[in-house]
Design an enzyme around this catalytic site. Structure first.
Site, PDB file in Angstrom:
ATOM      1  N   LYS A  38      63.261 -28.522 -54.725  1.00 31.05           N
ATOM      2  CA  LYS A  38      62.265 -28.241 -53.675  1.00 31.05           C
ATOM      3  C   LYS A  38      61.888 -26.766 -53.688  1.00 31.05           C
ATOM      4  CE  LYS A  38      63.831 -32.156 -50.986  1.00 31.05           C
ATOM      5  NZ  LYS A  38      64.756 -32.692 -49.993  1.00 31.05           N
ATOM      6  N   GLN A  95      68.619 -30.177 -45.354  1.00 30.00           N
ATOM      7  CA  GLN A  95      68.990 -31.163 -46.374  1.00 30.00           C
ATOM      8  C   GLN A  95      70.120 -32.051 -45.846  1.00 30.00           C
ATOM      9  OE1 GLN A  95      67.339 -31.576 -49.409  1.00 30.00           O
ATOM     10  NE2 GLN A  95      68.560 -33.437 -49.535  1.00 30.00           N
ATOM     11  N   ASP A 112      59.571 -32.624 -42.554  1.00 26.80           N
ATOM     12  CA  ASP A 112      60.235 -33.850 -43.004  1.00 26.80           C
ATOM     13  C   ASP A 112      59.844 -35.046 -42.127  1.00 26.80           C
ATOM     14  OD1 ASP A 112      61.727 -34.138 -45.290  1.00 26.80           O
ATOM     15  OD2 ASP A 112      63.559 -33.269 -44.455  1.00 26.80           O
TER      16      ASP A 112
END
Ligand code: NAD
Length: 279
Positions: free
Chosen positions: A49, A93, A116
């Protein structure tokens, strides 16, 4: 034999299409990626990412915290990135170490920086059919379907798995695109019978080769979200791809299918957040 849906290619095109939007911003989009502990898969995902963010010229911060980080300490980190004007998108994460309350952490991210799409405000907007930030993996699946020229309206889609990250938002997006959706899960009975009626199958279970080739209806579209590492180190999806390819009309490979799209959609969501925040 099924047509292979090339996620790497679609992801590359998706990122390329962001470049003029990035150039039009008054400053580079900013992303903060927070990782706690030493989970090896998380390290790989975060690396991919940040690498992609760097290539696109984002301002990016990788915050790596010790496995012993407390809830209060992690919350303070989230508060700091929430308050940082140069950060448009925040990603924590998952999975977090067991002693941390992931839900409370995700709820603490400012909804306008929740690239997200896991915050209840964004999940609620999606459930009302007016999406703002949509979780990256299901959003990427929609883009793959679109690019493959597969029509969704009126089709029967079976989504296997009901997590907040993949299955549930996936079902909502397909329903919004006018599919008739069946959301299957661990208590579902007669899954092969459901798949026999499916035009589109999305597998997000987390079990290697769970979907058998003979369950797949002739000509259907099979999207394999699963990423499972076998004892020999190889990566496989939730679908028995070789066998399923004999029946499916289209299929995504693992790796190289949905995975690259998740990263591309994170970049797109961050650019959107930057557009909102700098408008
Ligand atoms: P999860 O464990 O949160 O959810 C799994 C779901 O599968 C559950 O809702 C459960 O009800 C369902 N399930 C379990 N057994 C079942 C059965 N026998 N029949 C039907 N349904 C069953 O997992 P998740 O976070 O949704 O991830 C699913 C998979 O997708 C994992 O392999 C994960 O690594 C992968 N994943 C990939 C990406 C990507 O970018 N490609 C992103 C996120 C997750």
């Amino acid at each position: 034999m099924a047509v292979n849906i090339n996620g790497r290619l679609v992801a590359k095109d998706t990122c390329q299409a962001l470049r003029p939007r990035i150039a039009a911003l008054p400053r580079p989009p900013g992303i903060a990626v927070v990782r706690v502990g030493e989970d090896p898969a998380s390290k790989v995902y975060v690396g991919r990412k940040t690498q992609r963010a760097e290539r696109l010229g984002f301002h990016h911060k990788e915050i790596h915290l010790d496995v012993e980080t407390s809830q209060v300490e992690l919350e303070a980190v989230i508060d700091a990135v929430n308050a940082d004007d140069l950060i448009d998108g925040i990603l924590v994460q998952l999975p977090l170490p067991d002693h941390l309350d992931s839900t409370a952490i995700l709820d603490r991210i400012a909804p306008e920086k929740d690239v997200d799409g896991f915050h209840p405000v964004n999940a609620g907007l999606l459930s009302q059919g007016r999406p703002r930030f949509v979780p990256c993996t299901p959003c990427g699946v929609m883009k793959l379907l679109e690019r493959s020229g597969v029509s969704i309206e009126g089709k029967h889609a079976v989504v296997i798995g009901r997590s907040n990250i993949v299955g549930r938002p996936m079902a909502m997006l397909l329903e919004k695109a006018n599919a008739t959706v069946t959301l299957a899960h661990s208590r579902t009975r007669n899954l092969p019978d459901l798949l026999a009626q499916a035009d589109i199958v999305v597998a997000a279970v987390g079990r290697p080769h769970f979907v058998k080739g003979e369950w797949v209806r002739k000509g259907s579209v099979v999207i394999d979200v699963g990423i499972n590492r076998l004892d020999d180190g190889s990566l496989v999806g939730d679908v028995d791809t070789d066998a399923a390819s004999k029946n499916a009309g289209w299929i995504t490979p693992v790796p190289g299918g949905v995975g690259p799209m998740t990263i591309a959609m994170l970049m797109e969501n961050t650019v959107r957040a930057a557009e909102f925040r700098t408008a």
